[in-house]
Design a protein around this motif. Structure first.
Motif, PDB file in Angstrom:
ATOM      1  N   ILE A 153       1.033  -1.251   0.028  1.00 43.46           N
ATOM      2  CA  ILE A 153       0.272   0.060  -0.023  1.00 43.46           C
ATOM      3  C   ILE A 153       0.788   1.214  -0.070  1.00 43.46           C
ATOM      4  CG2 ILE A 153      -1.657   1.360   1.364  1.00 43.46           C
ATOM      5  CD1 ILE A 153      -2.656  -1.562   2.449  1.00 43.46           C
ATOM      6  N   ILE A 154       1.905   1.311   0.805  1.00 44.53           N
ATOM      7  CA  ILE A 154       2.691   2.507   1.020  1.00 44.53           C
ATOM      8  C   ILE A 154       3.489   2.543  -0.399  1.00 44.53           C
ATOM      9  CG2 ILE A 154       4.893   3.501   1.957  1.00 44.53           C
ATOM     10  CD1 ILE A 154       4.095   1.869   4.514  1.00 44.53           C
ATOM     11  N   GLY A 155       4.084   1.414  -0.939  1.00 45.02           N
ATOM     12  CA  GLY A 155       4.824   1.691  -2.156  1.00 45.02           C
ATOM     13  C   GLY A 155       4.034   2.079  -3.406  1.00 45.02           C
ATOM     14  N   ARG A 156       2.932   1.407  -3.377  1.00 46.12           N
ATOM     15  CA  ARG A 156       2.045   1.691  -4.776  1.00 46.12           C
ATOM     16  C   ARG A 156       1.456   3.098  -4.784  1.00 46.12           C
ATOM     17  NH1 ARG A 156      -2.451  -1.752  -7.887  1.00 46.12           N
ATOM     18  NH2 ARG A 156      -3.527  -0.856  -6.173  1.00 46.12           N
ATOM     19  N   SER A 157       1.187   3.629  -3.442  1.00 45.01           N
ATOM     20  CA  SER A 157       0.312   4.959  -3.407  1.00 45.01           C
ATOM     21  C   SER A 157       1.636   5.966  -3.600  1.00 45.01           C
ATOM     22  CB  SER A 157      -0.480   5.106  -2.024  1.00 45.01           C
ATOM     23  OG  SER A 157       0.238   4.938  -1.075  1.00 45.01           O
ATOM     24  N   ALA A 158       2.901   5.788  -3.045  1.00 46.99           N
ATOM     25  CA  ALA A 158       3.809   6.775  -3.034  1.00 46.99           C
ATOM     26  C   ALA A 158       4.778   6.787  -4.572  1.00 46.99           C
ATOM     27  CB  ALA A 158       4.612   6.642  -1.870  1.00 46.99           C
ATOM     28  N   ARG A 159       4.765   5.579  -4.938  1.00 49.08           N
ATOM     29  CA  ARG A 159       5.470   5.406  -6.122  1.00 49.08           C
ATOM     30  C   ARG A 159       7.055   5.881  -6.030  1.00 49.08           C
ATOM     31  NH1 ARG A 159       3.105   2.495  -9.628  1.00 49.08           N
ATOM     32  NH2 ARG A 159       0.887   2.583  -9.907  1.00 49.08           N
ATOM     33  N   SER A 160       7.465   5.469  -5.073  1.00 47.78           N
ATOM     34  CA  SER A 160       9.075   6.082  -4.812  1.00 47.78           C
ATOM     35  C   SER A 160       9.583   5.084  -3.999  1.00 47.78           C
ATOM     36  CB  SER A 160       8.841   7.383  -3.928  1.00 47.78           C
ATOM     37  OG  SER A 160      10.073   7.946  -3.700  1.00 47.78           O
ATOM     38  N   ASN A 161      11.052   5.130  -3.864  1.00 52.72           N
ATOM     39  CA  ASN A 161      11.955   4.381  -3.149  1.00 52.72           C
ATOM     40  C   ASN A 161      11.472   4.121  -1.611  1.00 52.72           C
ATOM     41  OD1 ASN A 161      13.657   6.326  -1.740  1.00 52.72           O
ATOM     42  ND2 ASN A 161      13.587   6.750  -3.455  1.00 52.72           N
ATOM     43  N   ALA A 162      12.051   3.404  -0.883  1.00 47.12           N
ATOM     44  CA  ALA A 162      11.581   3.115   0.570  1.00 47.12           C
ATOM     45  C   ALA A 162      11.720   4.563   1.313  1.00 47.12           C
ATOM     46  CB  ALA A 162      12.357   2.100   0.988  1.00 47.12           C
ATOM     47  N   THR A 211       3.136  -1.357   9.752  1.00 50.34           N
ATOM     48  CA  THR A 211       1.698  -1.702   9.951  1.00 50.34           C
ATOM     49  C   THR A 211       0.868  -0.361  10.784  1.00 50.34           C
ATOM     50  OG1 THR A 211       2.430  -2.873  11.990  1.00 50.34           O
ATOM     51  CG2 THR A 211       1.363  -4.008   9.907  1.00 50.34           C
ATOM     52  N   LEU A 212       1.540   0.251  11.742  1.00 48.32           N
ATOM     53  CA  LEU A 212       1.046   1.183  12.482  1.00 48.32           C
ATOM     54  C   LEU A 212       0.991   2.419  11.520  1.00 48.32           C
ATOM     55  CD1 LEU A 212       3.087   1.467  15.971  1.00 48.32           C
ATOM     56  CD2 LEU A 212       0.639   0.472  15.449  1.00 48.32           C
ATOM     57  N   PHE A 213       1.737   2.718  10.419  1.00 46.75           N
ATOM     58  CA  PHE A 213       1.615   3.756   9.548  1.00 46.75           C
ATOM     59  C   PHE A 213       0.471   3.659   8.693  1.00 46.75           C
ATOM     60  CE2 PHE A 213       2.835   5.531   5.398  1.00 46.75           C
ATOM     61  CZ  PHE A 213       3.121   6.946   6.157  1.00 46.75           C
ATOM     62  N   VAL A 214       0.364   2.222   8.239  1.00 45.78           N
ATOM     63  CA  VAL A 214      -0.926   2.137   7.229  1.00 45.78           C
ATOM     64  C   VAL A 214      -2.134   2.174   8.059  1.00 45.78           C
ATOM     65  CG1 VAL A 214      -1.757   0.516   5.742  1.00 45.78           C
ATOM     66  CG2 VAL A 214       0.481   0.993   5.478  1.00 45.78           C
ATOM     67  N   GLY A 215      -2.152   1.393   9.104  1.00 44.91           N
ATOM     68  CA  GLY A 215      -3.359   1.255   9.825  1.00 44.91           C
ATOM     69  C   GLY A 215      -3.791   2.397  10.640  1.00 44.91           C
ATOM     70  N   TRP A 216      -2.990   3.256  11.173  1.00 50.20           N
ATOM     71  CA  TRP A 216      -3.552   4.523  11.930  1.00 50.20           C
ATOM     72  C   TRP A 216      -3.218   5.740  11.620  1.00 50.20           C
ATOM     73  CZ3 TRP A 216      -6.595   2.937  15.586  1.00 50.20           C
ATOM     74  CH2 TRP A 216      -6.620   1.517  16.207  1.00 50.20           C
ATOM     75  N   TRP A 217      -2.201   5.850  10.523  1.00 52.41           N
ATOM     76  CA  TRP A 217      -1.681   7.223  10.194  1.00 52.41           C
ATOM     77  C   TRP A 217      -2.614   7.468   8.997  1.00 52.41           C
ATOM     78  CZ3 TRP A 217       0.584  11.504  12.494  1.00 52.41           C
ATOM     79  CH2 TRP A 217       0.848  12.382  11.701  1.00 52.41           C
ATOM     80  N   LEU A 218      -2.066   6.526   7.682  1.00 56.16           N
ATOM     81  CA  LEU A 218      -2.639   6.718   6.494  1.00 56.16           C
ATOM     82  C   LEU A 218      -3.968   7.081   6.328  1.00 56.16           C
ATOM     83  CD1 LEU A 218      -0.868   4.643   3.659  1.00 56.16           C
ATOM     84  CD2 LEU A 218      -0.768   7.361   4.088  1.00 56.16           C
ATOM     85  N   ASP A 219      -4.564   8.001   5.670  1.00 55.26           N
ATOM     86  CA  ASP A 219      -6.064   8.217   5.189  1.00 55.26           C
ATOM     87  C   ASP A 219      -6.583   6.832   4.945  1.00 55.26           C
ATOM     88  OD1 ASP A 219      -8.277   9.105   4.775  1.00 55.26           O
ATOM     89  OD2 ASP A 219      -7.775   9.963   2.718  1.00 55.26           O
ATOM     90  N   ARG A 220      -7.680   6.559   5.676  1.00 59.96           N
ATOM     91  CA  ARG A 220      -8.429   5.337   5.567  1.00 59.96           C
ATOM     92  C   ARG A 220      -8.858   5.141   4.030  1.00 59.96           C
ATOM     93  NH1 ARG A 220     -10.817   1.930   9.384  1.00 59.96           N
ATOM     94  NH2 ARG A 220     -12.051   0.175   8.651  1.00 59.96           N
ATOM     95  N   LYS A 221      -9.189   6.405   3.494  1.00 65.18           N
ATOM     96  CA  LYS A 221      -9.824   6.059   1.874  1.00 65.18           C
ATOM     97  C   LYS A 221      -8.440   5.716   1.040  1.00 65.18           C
ATOM     98  CE  LYS A 221     -13.372   9.292   0.663  1.00 65.18           C
ATOM     99  NZ  LYS A 221     -13.442  10.573   0.869  1.00 65.18           N
ATOM    100  N   LEU A 222      -7.462   6.214   1.185  1.00 66.79           N
ATOM    101  CA  LEU A 222      -6.134   5.947   0.317  1.00 66.79           C
ATOM    102  C   LEU A 222      -5.988   4.498   0.539  1.00 66.79           C
ATOM    103  CD1 LEU A 222      -4.000   7.141  -1.343  1.00 66.79           C
ATOM    104  CD2 LEU A 222      -2.485   6.948   0.961  1.00 66.79           C
ATOM    105  N   ASP A 237      -9.083   1.350  -6.636  1.00 62.79           N
ATOM    106  CA  ASP A 237     -10.122   2.616  -6.667  1.00 62.79           C
ATOM    107  C   ASP A 237     -11.505   2.065  -6.765  1.00 62.79           C
ATOM    108  OD1 ASP A 237      -8.141   4.761  -6.616  1.00 62.79           O
ATOM    109  OD2 ASP A 237      -7.613   4.175  -8.809  1.00 62.79           O
ATOM    110  N   GLY A 238     -11.890   0.981  -5.970  1.00 65.01           N
ATOM    111  CA  GLY A 238     -13.078   0.567  -5.934  1.00 65.01           C
ATOM    112  C   GLY A 238     -13.599  -0.479  -7.181  1.00 65.01           C
ATOM    113  N   ARG A 239     -12.466  -0.951  -7.779  1.00 62.35           N
ATOM    114  CA  ARG A 239     -12.706  -1.772  -9.240  1.00 62.35           C
ATOM    115  C   ARG A 239     -12.942  -3.369  -8.882  1.00 62.35           C
ATOM    116  NH1 ARG A 239      -8.310  -0.502 -12.461  1.00 62.35           N
ATOM    117  NH2 ARG A 239      -7.907   1.206 -11.063  1.00 62.35           N
ATOM    118  N   ILE A 240     -12.212  -3.710  -7.670  1.00 62.62           N
ATOM    119  CA  ILE A 240     -12.414  -4.953  -7.388  1.00 62.62           C
ATOM    120  C   ILE A 240     -12.767  -4.916  -5.992  1.00 62.62           C
ATOM    121  CG2 ILE A 240     -10.596  -6.178  -8.840  1.00 62.62           C
ATOM    122  CD1 ILE A 240      -8.603  -5.614  -6.478  1.00 62.62           C
ATOM    123  N   PRO A 241     -14.123  -5.804  -5.912  1.00 63.83           N
ATOM    124  CA  PRO A 241     -14.514  -5.960  -4.536  1.00 63.83           C
ATOM    125  C   PRO A 241     -13.691  -6.791  -3.653  1.00 63.83           C
ATOM    126  CG  PRO A 241     -15.731  -7.353  -6.144  1.00 63.83           C
ATOM    127  CD  PRO A 241     -14.714  -6.638  -6.915  1.00 63.83           C
TER     128      PRO A 241
END
Ligand code: PFF
Length: 459
Positions: free
Chosen positions: A64-73, A400-411, A419-423
Motif C-alpha cells: 500500500i505504501i509503495g504503490r501509493s507513493a511510487r517512490s523508493n523506501a 503496519t502502524l503507519f498504514v493502519g492508523w496514520w494513512l488516510d483510510r480512504k487511500l 479504486d473500487g474496481r475490485i470488491p
C-alpha cells in the motif's frame, strides 16, 4: 509522478519478482536449520501462524505504501507524510538493505563456490574428505570467500543495473520457473531414498518439548526474513506495480509460494539427511557440511545420481540467493538513484562497491578477524542479528502502524480495491490484521525479545 521510473510489465512479472525476493537462502538454508532446532512440525505450525497473521499484513502494508507513493523506501515516507518522523522507517529500511545484502552475499558467495565445485565433481568424488574441515578452511581463508562474494555481487549488479523490466522482471521470469522445477524434481528424488520416511516423520510430527520462547522468537524472525518484509524491499518493488495489480491477491500468492518452497526444501533435505543417518539439527552447516556428506554417500553407490543431485541442489540455492539479493540491492539502488538524481547504473555501482566493502568485513569475521567484535559479536553475526532481530520486526511494526492508523483510510481502501474496481470481501478482517493483530503480535514478541536479551546479557 516519475514516468521514467520503470514498472513491471505484467502480473506474472509482479508475482515472480516478489516471490523471487521472498524465496531465497532463507527458505532453503535457514528454514530447515530452524526446523531442525525447533522441533520439526511444532516449529512449522508456529511459523505458519506468523506468516499469515503477522508477516502477510506487513507485506500488504508495504504494498500500500509503495504503490501509493511510487517512490523508493525512503522517498515513500517523505511523500506520504512530509516533515514527520515516519521518515525514520525509510532510513532504517535503506540502512537495513545495505546490511542485509552485505552478509547475505557472503553466504551466497559460499554457494557459488559449492556450485562450481559440484559442477567439477569435486564435492561428490572425494572419498574420505572431512567436509566440516574443508568448509572451515574455505570460509576462514582471507581471500577466497571474498572473491566469490565479489563475483556474486557482480551477478546481482548485472541484473539490477539493467532496470525493472529488462533486468529484474526478465531474470525473475527466467529464474523462478527453473527454481520451482528443480525443487519439485529434487523432492521427488529425495522422497524415494531408502529410509526417507524417518525424515518425513520428523517433519510432520511435532516435538513440543523443543518449543521454547527462543524458538517462538526465531519463528517470527524467520517469517519476516523469509517474506522479505520490514525493510521496505516490497515498498520499493510495489512502487513499480501498475494500477491493475491486485495487492491482496499478489500478497497471498507470494506468501503461498514462499511457504511452499520452504516446506518443500524441508522435504528435500530431511529425507536425504535421515536416509544416511545424520543428525537433523546440524545447524547452519546443514547445507555446506551435512549435505555434501549425503551427496558423497549417494555418489559412491550411484555416481550419476549423486553428481546430478549435488549440482542441481547448489544451482537451486544459487538461483534462490540471486533472486533475493536483487531485491535487496534494489532498495538501495532506487534510493540512491532517486534521492541524489543519479542514473540507475551509477547508483547500482555505488551500492555494489559499498556492499563489497561491508561484505568483506563479514567474510573476514570467519577468518582473520574472528576475534574482532562489536557489541560482543563478529561482523557477520552483528549484521545478521541487527537486521533479522531488530530492523525487520521494528520496520514491520512501524509500517503496519503507519498504514493502519496514520494513512488516510480512504487511500488504504482505494489501494486495496484498485479504486473500487475490485470488491474485497475480506476488507474488514484484513484491516483488523493490519491495525491490531500484526502490531500487537510483533510488539509482544519484540518486547519479550528485548527482555530476554537483557536477561542474557545479565543487565
Ligand atoms: N526473503 C529472502 C530469503 O528468504 O532468503 C531474504 C531477504 C530478501 C531479506 C530481501 C530481506 C530482503 F529485503
Amino acid at each position: 509522478m516519475n514516468s521514467d521510473r520503470g514498472s513491471f510489465g505484467s502480473q506474472l512479472g509482479v508475482i515472480l519478482a516478489s516471490a523471487g525476493s521472498a524465496v531465497g537462502l532463507g527458505n532453503i538454508w535457514r528454514f530447515p536449520t530452524e526446523v531442525g532446532r525447533g522441533g520439526g512440525a511444532a516449529f512449522i505450525l508456529i511459523y505458519l501462524c506468523f506468516i499469515f497473521l503477522l508477516a502477510m499484513p506487513v507485506m500488504l502494508s508495504e504494498f500500500i505504501i509503495g504503490r501509493s507513493a511510487r517512490s523508493n523506501a525512503f522517498g515513500a515516507f517523505q511523500k506520504l507524510s512530509p516533515g514527520k518522523p515516519w521518515i525514520a522507517v525509510g532510513v532504517m529500511g535503506v540502512l537495513g538493505g545495505f546490511l542485509v545484502l552485505s552478509f547475505y552475499s557472503v553466504v551466497a558467495g559460499w554457494t557459488l563456490h559449492y556450485t562450481l565445485q559440484s559442477a567439477l565433481g569435486q564435492l561428490q568424488g572425494q572419498e574420505g574428505i572431512d567436509f566440516g574441515e574443508a568448509f572451515k578452511t574455505f570460509v576462514s581463508d582471507p581471500w577466497q570467500p571474498i572473491i566469490y562474494l565479489a563475483l556474486f555481487l557482480l551477478l546481482t549488479h548485472f541484473v539490477v543495473a539493467r532496470g525493472i523490466q529488462q533486468g529484474i522482471e526478465r531474470y525473475s521470469k527466467l529464474m523462478m520457473p527453473l527454481l520451482l522445477g528443480i525443487i519439485v524434481f529434487l523432492m521427488a528424488f529425495s522422497l524415494t531414498m531408502p529410509g526417507a520416511s524417518d525424515g518425513i516423520r520428523f517433519l510432520l510430527q511435532p516435538d513440543l518439548s523443543k518449543v521454547t520462547p527462543e524458538v517462538v522468537l526465531g519463528a517470527m524472525g524467520q517469517a519476516f526474513f523469509s517474506l522479505s518484509v520490514g525493510l521496505g524491499c516490497l515498498v520499493t518493488y510495489s512502487s513499480y506495480f501498475s494500477k491493475e495489480t491486485r495487492l491482496v491477491k499478489s500478497a497471498m500468492n507470494v506468501c503461498i509460494i514462499d511457504t511452499m518452497v520452504a516446506v518443500l526444501s524441508g522435504f528435500i533435505i530431511f529425507p536425504t539427511v535421515f536416509s544416511v543417518g545424520i543428525a537433523p539439527d546440524a545447524g547452519p552447516g546443514l547445507v555446506f557440511i551435512t549435505l555434501p556428506n549425503v551427496f558423497l554417500l549417494t555418489f559412491s553407490k550411484m555416481p550419476v545420481v549423486g553428481y546430478v543431485f549435488a549440482l542441481l541442489f547448489y544451482v537451486l540455492l544459487l538461483l534462490a540467493a540471486l533472486t533475493s539479493s536483487i531485491s535487496m540491492h534494489e532498495i538501495c539502488t532506487a534510493f540512491i538513484s532517486e534521492h541524489f538524481g543519479k542514473s540507475r547504473r551509477w547508483a547500482a555501482t555505488v551500492v555494489t562497491v559499498i556492499c563489497l566493502f561491508l561484505g568483506s568485513f563479514c567474510s573476514l569475521s570467519f577468518g582473520p578477524w574472528q576475534d574482532v567484535t562489536l557489541f560482543g559479536r563478529g561482523f557477520f553475526d552483528l549484521f545478521d542479528f541487527t537486521v533479522t532481530n531488530f530492523l525487520m520486526p521494528l520496520g514491520g511494526l512501524l509500517m503496519t502502524l503507519f498504514v493502519g492508523w496514520w494513512l488516510d483510510r480512504k487511500l488504504v481502501e482505494q489501494q486495496l480495491t484498485n479504486d473500487g474496481r475490485i470488491p474485497i470481501r475480506m476488507m474488514r478482517p484484513l484491516l483488523f490484521l493490519i491495525r491490531w493483530v500484526a502490531p500487537t503480535g510483533i510488539l509482544i514478541i519484540f518486547l519479550n525479545e528485548i527482555w530476554a536479551l537483557k536477561l542474557l546479557l545479565g543487565t
